[in-house]
Motif scaffolding. Sequence first.
Motif, PDB file in Angstrom:
ATOM      1  N   GLU A  73       6.555   8.262  -7.954  1.00 36.22           N
ATOM      2  CA  GLU A  73       7.946   8.649  -8.126  1.00 36.22           C
ATOM      3  C   GLU A  73       8.854   7.614  -7.456  1.00 36.22           C
ATOM      4  O   GLU A  73       8.930   7.512  -6.224  1.00 36.22           O
ATOM      5  CB  GLU A  73       8.189  10.025  -7.525  1.00 36.22           C
ATOM      6  CG  GLU A  73       9.575  10.578  -7.811  1.00 36.22           C
ATOM      7  CD  GLU A  73       9.759  11.972  -7.247  1.00 36.22           C
ATOM      8  OE1 GLU A  73      10.913  12.435  -7.210  1.00 36.22           O
ATOM      9  OE2 GLU A  73       8.753  12.574  -6.825  1.00 36.22           O
ATOM     10  N   LEU A  74       9.590   6.846  -8.259  1.00 37.94           N
ATOM     11  CA  LEU A  74      10.405   5.763  -7.742  1.00 37.94           C
ATOM     12  C   LEU A  74      11.594   6.268  -6.926  1.00 37.94           C
ATOM     13  O   LEU A  74      12.015   5.614  -5.966  1.00 37.94           O
ATOM     14  CB  LEU A  74      10.906   4.892  -8.900  1.00 37.94           C
ATOM     15  CG  LEU A  74       9.822   4.119  -9.666  1.00 37.94           C
ATOM     16  CD1 LEU A  74      10.453   3.304 -10.785  1.00 37.94           C
ATOM     17  CD2 LEU A  74       9.042   3.211  -8.736  1.00 37.94           C
ATOM     18  N   ALA A  75      12.147   7.417  -7.296  1.00 36.26           N
ATOM     19  CA  ALA A  75      13.289   7.952  -6.545  1.00 36.26           C
ATOM     20  C   ALA A  75      12.893   8.305  -5.118  1.00 36.26           C
ATOM     21  O   ALA A  75      13.624   8.034  -4.159  1.00 36.26           O
ATOM     22  CB  ALA A  75      13.847   9.177  -7.265  1.00 36.26           C
ATOM     23  N   LEU A  76      11.724   8.912  -4.950  1.00 38.75           N
ATOM     24  CA  LEU A  76      11.230   9.247  -3.609  1.00 38.75           C
ATOM     25  C   LEU A  76      10.967   7.989  -2.806  1.00 38.75           C
ATOM     26  O   LEU A  76      11.315   7.909  -1.622  1.00 38.75           O
ATOM     27  CB  LEU A  76       9.953  10.080  -3.723  1.00 38.75           C
ATOM     28  CG  LEU A  76       9.240  10.423  -2.406  1.00 38.75           C
ATOM     29  CD1 LEU A  76      10.139  11.278  -1.524  1.00 38.75           C
ATOM     30  CD2 LEU A  76       7.911  11.118  -2.678  1.00 38.75           C
ATOM     31  N   LEU A  77      10.366   6.987  -3.444  1.00 36.15           N
ATOM     32  CA  LEU A  77      10.068   5.727  -2.760  1.00 36.15           C
ATOM     33  C   LEU A  77      11.344   5.046  -2.305  1.00 36.15           C
ATOM     34  O   LEU A  77      11.432   4.562  -1.173  1.00 36.15           O
ATOM     35  CB  LEU A  77       9.278   4.817  -3.697  1.00 36.15           C
ATOM     36  CG  LEU A  77       8.833   3.461  -3.121  1.00 36.15           C
ATOM     37  CD1 LEU A  77       7.887   3.669  -1.954  1.00 36.15           C
ATOM     38  CD2 LEU A  77       8.181   2.620  -4.200  1.00 36.15           C
ATOM     39  N   SER A  78      12.358   5.039  -3.154  1.00 29.58           N
ATOM     40  CA  SER A  78      13.628   4.401  -2.806  1.00 29.58           C
ATOM     41  C   SER A  78      14.323   5.136  -1.659  1.00 29.58           C
ATOM     42  O   SER A  78      14.960   4.508  -0.805  1.00 29.58           O
ATOM     43  CB  SER A  78      14.531   4.358  -4.036  1.00 29.58           C
ATOM     44  OG  SER A  78      15.783   3.801  -3.703  1.00 29.58           O
TER      45      SER A  78
ATOM     46  N   LEU B 146      10.704   3.542   6.172  1.00 26.23           N
ATOM     47  CA  LEU B 146       9.362   2.958   6.121  1.00 26.23           C
ATOM     48  C   LEU B 146       9.396   1.468   6.430  1.00 26.23           C
ATOM     49  O   LEU B 146       8.520   0.952   7.140  1.00 26.23           O
ATOM     50  CB  LEU B 146       8.751   3.188   4.732  1.00 26.23           C
ATOM     51  CG  LEU B 146       8.452   4.648   4.356  1.00 26.23           C
ATOM     52  CD1 LEU B 146       7.978   4.728   2.907  1.00 26.23           C
ATOM     53  CD2 LEU B 146       7.402   5.234   5.283  1.00 26.23           C
ATOM     54  N   LEU B 147      10.415   0.794   5.934  1.00 24.30           N
ATOM     55  CA  LEU B 147      10.510  -0.644   6.174  1.00 24.30           C
ATOM     56  C   LEU B 147      10.762  -0.942   7.650  1.00 24.30           C
ATOM     57  O   LEU B 147      10.202  -1.899   8.204  1.00 24.30           O
ATOM     58  CB  LEU B 147      11.635  -1.229   5.313  1.00 24.30           C
ATOM     59  CG  LEU B 147      11.630  -2.750   5.114  1.00 24.30           C
ATOM     60  CD1 LEU B 147      10.298  -3.214   4.561  1.00 24.30           C
ATOM     61  CD2 LEU B 147      12.756  -3.159   4.189  1.00 24.30           C
ATOM     62  N   TRP B 148      11.560  -0.114   8.315  1.00 22.61           N
ATOM     63  CA  TRP B 148      11.779  -0.285   9.750  1.00 22.61           C
ATOM     64  C   TRP B 148      10.497  -0.043  10.532  1.00 22.61           C
ATOM     65  O   TRP B 148      10.181  -0.786  11.476  1.00 22.61           O
ATOM     66  CB  TRP B 148      12.868   0.669  10.231  1.00 22.61           C
ATOM     67  CG  TRP B 148      14.235   0.066  10.220  1.00 22.61           C
ATOM     68  CD1 TRP B 148      15.146   0.132   9.206  1.00 22.61           C
ATOM     69  CD2 TRP B 148      14.838  -0.718  11.255  1.00 22.61           C
ATOM     70  NE1 TRP B 148      16.284  -0.553   9.556  1.00 22.61           N
ATOM     71  CE2 TRP B 148      16.126  -1.077  10.805  1.00 22.61           C
ATOM     72  CE3 TRP B 148      14.423  -1.132  12.511  1.00 22.61           C
ATOM     73  CZ2 TRP B 148      17.003  -1.850  11.582  1.00 22.61           C
ATOM     74  CZ3 TRP B 148      15.280  -1.891  13.282  1.00 22.61           C
ATOM     75  CH2 TRP B 148      16.542  -2.242  12.820  1.00 22.61           C
ATOM     76  N   VAL B 149       9.734   0.986  10.147  1.00 22.83           N
ATOM     77  CA  VAL B 149       8.480   1.277  10.851  1.00 22.83           C
ATOM     78  C   VAL B 149       7.498   0.125  10.685  1.00 22.83           C
ATOM     79  O   VAL B 149       6.845  -0.313  11.651  1.00 22.83           O
ATOM     80  CB  VAL B 149       7.879   2.593  10.331  1.00 22.83           C
ATOM     81  CG1 VAL B 149       6.474   2.790  10.876  1.00 22.83           C
ATOM     82  CG2 VAL B 149       8.753   3.771  10.732  1.00 22.83           C
ATOM     83  N   VAL B 150       7.381  -0.389   9.461  1.00 20.63           N
ATOM     84  CA  VAL B 150       6.468  -1.518   9.220  1.00 20.63           C
ATOM     85  C   VAL B 150       6.926  -2.747   9.993  1.00 20.63           C
ATOM     86  O   VAL B 150       6.106  -3.509  10.530  1.00 20.63           O
ATOM     87  CB  VAL B 150       6.383  -1.811   7.711  1.00 20.63           C
ATOM     88  CG1 VAL B 150       5.595  -3.087   7.446  1.00 20.63           C
ATOM     89  CG2 VAL B 150       5.731  -0.654   6.989  1.00 20.63           C
ATOM     90  N   LEU B 151       8.236  -2.954  10.067  1.00 20.98           N
ATOM     91  CA  LEU B 151       8.757  -4.085  10.819  1.00 20.98           C
ATOM     92  C   LEU B 151       8.384  -3.983  12.301  1.00 20.98           C
ATOM     93  O   LEU B 151       7.941  -4.967  12.913  1.00 20.98           O
ATOM     94  CB  LEU B 151      10.279  -4.133  10.662  1.00 20.98           C
ATOM     95  CG  LEU B 151      10.990  -5.327  11.291  1.00 20.98           C
ATOM     96  CD1 LEU B 151      10.668  -6.596  10.532  1.00 20.98           C
ATOM     97  CD2 LEU B 151      12.502  -5.096  11.312  1.00 20.98           C
TER      98      LEU B 151
ATOM     99  N   LEU C 291       0.809  -1.222   0.000  1.00 20.28           N
ATOM    100  CA  LEU C 291       0.000   0.000   0.000  1.00 20.28           C
ATOM    101  C   LEU C 291       0.841   1.271   0.000  1.00 20.28           C
ATOM    102  O   LEU C 291       0.344   2.337  -0.383  1.00 20.28           O
ATOM    103  CB  LEU C 291      -0.928   0.005   1.210  1.00 20.28           C
ATOM    104  CG  LEU C 291      -2.044  -1.042   1.221  1.00 20.28           C
ATOM    105  CD1 LEU C 291      -2.830  -0.959   2.525  1.00 20.28           C
ATOM    106  CD2 LEU C 291      -2.979  -0.858   0.037  1.00 20.28           C
ATOM    107  N   MET C 292       2.085   1.202   0.432  1.00 24.86           N
ATOM    108  CA  MET C 292       2.913   2.410   0.540  1.00 24.86           C
ATOM    109  C   MET C 292       3.069   3.157  -0.781  1.00 24.86           C
ATOM    110  O   MET C 292       2.947   4.387  -0.810  1.00 24.86           O
ATOM    111  CB  MET C 292       4.281   2.055   1.112  1.00 24.86           C
ATOM    112  CG  MET C 292       4.288   1.894   2.612  1.00 24.86           C
ATOM    113  SD  MET C 292       5.925   1.482   3.218  1.00 24.86           S
ATOM    114  CE  MET C 292       5.526   1.131   4.933  1.00 24.86           C
ATOM    115  N   PRO C 293       3.376   2.482  -1.901  1.00 28.00           N
ATOM    116  CA  PRO C 293       3.523   3.241  -3.156  1.00 28.00           C
ATOM    117  C   PRO C 293       2.274   4.016  -3.544  1.00 28.00           C
ATOM    118  O   PRO C 293       2.373   5.077  -4.164  1.00 28.00           O
ATOM    119  CB  PRO C 293       3.838   2.138  -4.181  1.00 28.00           C
ATOM    120  CG  PRO C 293       4.452   1.038  -3.376  1.00 28.00           C
ATOM    121  CD  PRO C 293       3.717   1.068  -2.075  1.00 28.00           C
TER     122      PRO C 293
END
Length: 222
Positions: free
Chosen positions: A42-47, A53-58, A34-36
């Motif tokens: 914009e792929l650069a912003l997502l990267s 974001l991955l740490w927060v989801v974890l 759902l994040m994208p």
Amino acid sequence: MGIFLSLCHQHMLLAWRSGHTTLIVTFLFIAVTLMPFGLGPELALLSRLAPGLLWVVLLMSLLLSLDRMFQADYEDGTLEQLGLLPLPMELIVLAKSLGHFIALFVPLLISVPVAGLLLNIEAAVLPALMLTMLAGAPALTLLGAIGAALALSVRRSAMLTVLLVMPLYIPVLVFGATSSTRAIAMSGQIDWPALGILALMSCAALFMAPLAAAAALRVALR
């Protein structure tokens, strides 16, 4: 050692059979998928935002299971019986924390490469990202045990556990996200200072968290 390993194995089996492992891994992939949509195309912003974001989801995935670390044993009286074993309460806490780590955190770590690719993280960065998460994983599990033990005697303790644990998780989150972001900026090179701090946090939690959680369990059993 036999009792210690038996408690660890029992906690692992209960986590797998109750579906907690499947629940948190499913939550991880739902959140990552759902994040994208929320951040835009914009792929650069997502990267650039992906490591934090991955740490927060974890962390959010782990919070879903913390209230069950001791709650089931407390409700059916098993925790009182465990207190009669020829094993200190601190080692009981450590055994259940180890079982919790293997049953829940290890599947999350295995899922990180796929989740990272969904967030447009380069494959060369994933080893450094996983090493960073592995260094902070023991601290997250053991600090979660403290919150679960403190909220044990409260009805519907899930929300209280989250409120107790979140302040303890902030330092791990800050250094973990910082190290992961620098790994992307350095094209997959490991940020050794931040990694060392995360490992130091895990070592400190290994010595201090069982003492604090065991004290909270003894108070709950009075």
